[in-house]
Design an enzyme around this catalytic site. Structure first.
Site: not given
Ligand code: GUN
Length: 289
Positions: A55, A99, A122
């Protein structure tokens, strides 16, 4: 026998990222705003660490500012809430992503609800979930948004189709079902307690597989010609001691029946990051509208 068309998520995501990059540069040039994304990782889960690193790289490539906060696994809920509050107030940060999963001493719901909904790229804050459900503008979760873009790339118009979503998580299953309803699909959400899952899946013109179980959905469950969007990313052991990434659908079996299908890897995965960048750009643009 004809084979299903492969939906190239990698190529579609790259194109989207290019567009987001161009629009990011334009926003910076015309309004002096450089979109900034803060990503918070608590602990050292290997898969999460890879996602967070990717990311950060993608954010910088798009011309955005990337702020990565890596906290130890024993971080307290209070300390994480303190960081979220600081990021909410930081004007150089337009998007915040914590995350998941978080360590067990931290209440994830509490943390997600502490994020400013306008910075919640998100789309996990209950306010954004409510906006999605009631048709108001807000941040939409990245993976579900990517699934719909991929389905549309193969099927064009989704209106009137029977869509079956397997999985009911807040991250994928529930929001993707809502997005498909917004596209005028007839939507069924199936899950681990669904009776005769195979016959429910057989109804699907569009199948979204988000159960998190390797190769769980078999070829003979699939309606001939269906479009399959496989959200699963599962690592399995091979006989030679190596490992392999597979989706929630038995890919080789499905290939012979489906009309179109996303591969794993290279399908839904790359779309999630592209949508995250797009949401971050939207969050930054809000400052000029
Ligand atoms: N963990 C797995 N997928 C995601 C996501 O799309 N966003 C976040 N914040 N954590 C994750």
């Amino acid at each position: 026998m004809t084979q299903a068309q492969l939906i190239d998520g990698k190529a579609i995501a790259l194109e989207l990222r290019k567009k987001v990059g161009e629009e990011t540069h334009a926003l910076h040039k015309q309004h002096g705003i450089k979109p900034g994304l803060a990503v918070v990782l608590v602990g050292e889960d290997p898969a999460s660490s890879v996602y967070v690193r990717n990311k950060g790289i993608a954010t910088k490539k798009a011309g955005m500012a990337s702020f990565t906060h890596q906290l130890p696994a024993d971080t307290s809920e209070q300390d994480l809430l303190q960081l979220v509050s600081q990021l909410n107030q930081d004007t150089s940060v337009h998007g915040i992503l914590v995350q998941l999963p978080l360590p067990e001493q931290i209440n994830s719901d509490k943390v997600l609800q502490a994020i400013d909904p306008d910075k919640d790229v998100d789309g996990f804050h209950p306010i954004n979930a409510g906006r999605l459900m009631t048709g108001q503008p807000g941040h939409v979760p990245c993976t579900p948004k990517g699934c719909v873009v991929l389905a549309k790339s193969a099927l064009k118009d989704l209106a009137g189709l029977e869509a079956v979503v397997v999985g009911r998580s807040n991250i994928v299953g529930k929001p993707v079902a809502q997005l498909l309803l917004n596209e005028n699909c007839t939507v069924t959400i199936a899950h681990s307690r669904t009776k005769d899952l195979a016959s429910v899946v057989r109804r699907a013109d569009l199948l979204i597989a988000a159960v998190g179980l390797p190769q769980f959905i078999r070829g003979d469950w699939i309606k001939p010609g269906a479009c399959i969007i496989d959200v699963g990313i599962n690592r399995i052991d091979l006989e030679d001691g190596k490992t392999k990434l597979v989706g929630d659908v038995a890919f080789e079996e499905a290939l012979a029946v489906a009309g179109s299908i996303t591969p794993v890897p290279g399908g839904v995965g790359p779309m999630t990051i592209a949508m995250l960048l797009s949401n971050t750009l939207d969050a930054a643009r809000r400052l000029i509208s």
